[in-house]
Design an enzyme around this catalytic site. Structure first.
Site, PDB file in Angstrom:
ATOM      1  N   GLU A 157       0.696  -1.174   0.053  1.00  0.00           N
ATOM      2  CA  GLU A 157      -0.066   0.024  -0.143  1.00  0.00           C
ATOM      3  C   GLU A 157       1.093   1.283  -0.161  1.00  0.00           C
ATOM      4  O   GLU A 157       0.760   2.296   0.805  1.00  0.00           O
ATOM      5  CB  GLU A 157      -0.697  -0.041   1.219  1.00  0.00           C
ATOM      6  CG  GLU A 157      -2.183  -0.894   0.973  1.00  0.00           C
ATOM      7  CD  GLU A 157      -3.198  -0.577   2.169  1.00  0.00           C
ATOM      8  OE1 GLU A 157      -2.913   0.055   3.383  1.00  0.00           O
ATOM      9  OE2 GLU A 157      -4.234  -0.876   2.044  1.00  0.00           O
ATOM     10  N   GLU A 233      -6.823  -7.303  -0.462  1.00  0.00           N
ATOM     11  CA  GLU A 233      -7.239  -7.409   0.989  1.00  0.00           C
ATOM     12  C   GLU A 233      -8.810  -7.029   1.193  1.00  0.00           C
ATOM     13  O   GLU A 233      -9.232  -5.835   1.092  1.00  0.00           O
ATOM     14  CB  GLU A 233      -6.325  -6.361   1.785  1.00  0.00           C
ATOM     15  CG  GLU A 233      -5.111  -6.643   1.976  1.00  0.00           C
ATOM     16  CD  GLU A 233      -4.355  -5.569   2.859  1.00  0.00           C
ATOM     17  OE1 GLU A 233      -4.911  -4.989   3.701  1.00  0.00           O
ATOM     18  OE2 GLU A 233      -3.004  -5.573   2.485  1.00  0.00           O
TER      19      GLU A 233
END
Ligand code: GLA
Length: 589
Positions: A157, A233
């Site tokens: 991320e 995710e």
């Protein structure tokens, strides 16, 4: 071979929908990996995803650990034996509610490292050395070499953090140079700034979210028309902070979000399929404001995550709801869930032996770490300790009237002693006043026992220092400090001179024995205790705190043996009665 097209993934020319679940080998004991992996298969998954925490594997620069809980090679073998494909997200940074987001604490101590998570040369030199050791562990497991690893992630991320996309390209090249030849990918939130900062041309982009899949995939498509839809995710639950409520997500709502992805033809990685435990001192922390790093929120020990496979490996209502969604996609009938191991019967264990921490600091045993003297207080990193306690001390010269003491840069909690007497416990960010101290004679001794509660794993505060940076009496800086480090976590306080603790201030170790008929799972509750650490047969289960929401600590069966089992508790603040309870169900709040 494994291939990616705008329509999706394929393996050996056959379409492959990735139905993956996150399961971190370092949050479950190796003896339990096959059990947990089986549960993933029984839920209808065909793939398992794991992070690799750099700080677990390289505790000191150039010293590596790939044994036991850190045996990544054995874990990847276990995933293949369970009949699952694998996705690896190999650091340097992983976030994951894990201490410092997986970055080793010693990076914070290296003055050559000006910044992490960018093309800082000193930082990259450490990463390259780490990759020299790590990539040869992963590479043989790749599908290109007959293994089951399909894809490997670049950083984590990154778009939530920075804009140095050259850094991401550098990491990609560093992996490729070390034999990683399966597709590389990035994962980010489905927003413009996340995707512009976090993606790398030529490598698959995936998105992370908990709901509203249709919008998220549309945003991904806008940025990456050539990439298939994958949620790397899917947050089907969440984690907890000490002092907050316990987070749960309704199984029906989570299953509907999963069905939305499945109906869209997307691939998914359920985060977490099985959460496990932040053993020892590995729990990370957040800050309320990831941009400013303000207001510290440490994570609890359990990483149950309200996941479909619970902390003990049991199936839940969410498991059954997910299985219903996923079984439509299965080639044949799904296996039944694995049977559960035995549970310890409920009971009580008296911890009748004790010893005061301050009585063993000067003793001949291993806790007597050398006293380090310095003009200003040294941080934990400068003292060379990862976690635990540091007793800082100095003298205030007198005589002088009462002035307030103040501490800057406290991380994270301090017991304040004045001439050996406890004058208060102060926490980071609290508004509690620091004690006023008068000096009648020539000097007064001030001591601060500072505890680290986990390094921040998300936002600009990653890479923080523990300890204190400055201590003042009124406006005057106090100099000439001593520091006594008490490292805690990875390893037991062995060889303590057990007896009955003498009266006096400071933390107390307590010890007792649990008789078990067989190795069995259990839960330990500490009613009437305040805050501290628990070890079972030398293994640190983690932290407890009366503040909750977590009230029981999970004890995995491989830690126990038939017969006598040692339980040690370090209580920092004092307990009503030195008794722990064995319970047959968890209480996470
Ligand atoms: C982000 C990170 C994960 C984890 C989740 C929250 O998506 O990438 O590592 O921290 O948030 O559980």
């Amino acid at each position: 071979m494994f291939q990616i097209s705008p329509e999706g993934f394929s393996l050996e020319g056959r379409p492959l929908r990735l139905l993956s679940g996150a399961l971190h080998y370092f949050r479950t004991l190796p003896e339990q990996w096959p059990h947990r992996l089986h549960q993933l298969r029984a839920m209808g998954l065909n793939t398992v995803e794991t992070y690799v925490p750099w700080n677990l594997h390289e505790p000191r620069p150039g010293t590596y650990d790939f044994e036991g809980l850190a045996d990544l090679d054995a874990f990847l073998h276990a995933t293949a034996e369970a009949g699952l494909h694998a996705i690896v997200r190999p650091s340097p940074y992983i976030c994951a509610e894990w201490e410092n987001g997986g970055l080793p604490w010693w990076l914070n101590a290296d003055r050559e490292v000006r910044a992490v998570r960018c093309q800082d040369p000193a930082y990259l030199a450490h990463v390259e050395r780490w990759y020299d050791r790590l990539m040869p562990v992963i590479a043989p497991h790749q599908v290109t070499r007959g293994g089951n690893v399909l894809m490997v992630q670049i950083e984590n991320e990154y778009g939530s953090y920075g804009t140095d996309t050259g850094y991401l390209e550098h990491l990609a090249a560093a992996m490729t140079a070390r034999g990683i030849d399966v597709p590389l990918f990035t994962s980010d939130g489905p927003e413009d700034f996340f995707l512009t900062g976090g993606t790398v041309p030529g490598h698959l982009a995936t998105v992370n979210f908990g709901s509203r899949a249709t919008e998220a995939f549309a945003e991904l498509k806008r940025f990456r028309p050539q990439d298939p839809a994958m949620c790397m995710e899917f947050w089907c639950g969440w984690f907890d902070h000490w002092g907050d409520g316990h987070t749960v997500r309704d199984p029906k709502d989570a299953a509907a979000a999963l069905a939305e992805m499945v109906d869209a033809g997307a691939s998914v990685n359920i985060y977490m399929a099985h959460g496990g435990t932040n053993f020892g001192t590995w729990a990370g922390a957040n800050t309320k404001n990831p941009a400013t790093g303000e207001v510290y929120l440490p994570d609890v020990t359990s990483y149950d995550y309200d996941a479909p496979v619970d902390e003990r490996g049991g199936t839940t209502e969410k498991f059954r709801a997910f299985r219903e969604v996923l079984e439509q996609l299965a080639d044949g009938p799904l296996p039944d869930p694995a049977p559960m191991p035995a549970l310890l019967p409920a009971g009580r264990v008296e911890l009748s032996e004790s010893v005061r921490l301050f009585d063993v600091l000067d003793g001949p045993d291993h806790l007597a770490t050398p006293t380090v003297a310095s003009p200003v207080p040294l941080t934990f990193e400068e003292l060379g300790i990862e976690h635990g306690l540091v007793l800082y001390g100095t003298d205030i010269p007198g005589p002088r009237k009462a002035y307030p003491l103040s501490v800057q840069g406290l991380a994270d909690r301090a017991h304040v002693f004045v001439d050996g007497e406890l004058r208060g416990v102060i926490e980071r960010d609290s508004d509690d006043p620091w004690p006023e101290i008068a000096v009648d004679g020539a000097r007064t001794r001030v001591e601060l026992l500072v505890e680290s509660m986990g390094r921040v794993n998300y936002g600009t505060a990653v890479g923080e220092h523990k300890g204190v940076s400055r201590v003042l009496h009124t406006q005057q800086m106090l100099h000439n400090w001593t520091a006594r480090p008490v490292p805690l976590g990875n390893g037991t306080p062995e060889g303590l001179p057990w007896g009955t603790a003498t009266a006096g201030p400071g933390p107390v170790f307590h010890r007792g024995f649990l008789d078990a008929g067989e190795p069995a799972d259990g839960y330990l509750a500490l009613p009437g205790w305040t805050k501290g650490y628990v070890w079972v047969n030398g293994f640190c289960l983690g932290r407890y705190w009366e503040r909750g929401p977590q009230r029981t600590l999970y004890v995995p069966w491989p830690l126990l043996r038939a017969g006598r089992n040692e339980i040690v508790v370090l209580e920092l603040d004092g307990c009503a009665e030195p008794v722990v309870e064995v319970r047959d169900s968890p209480d996470l709040g």
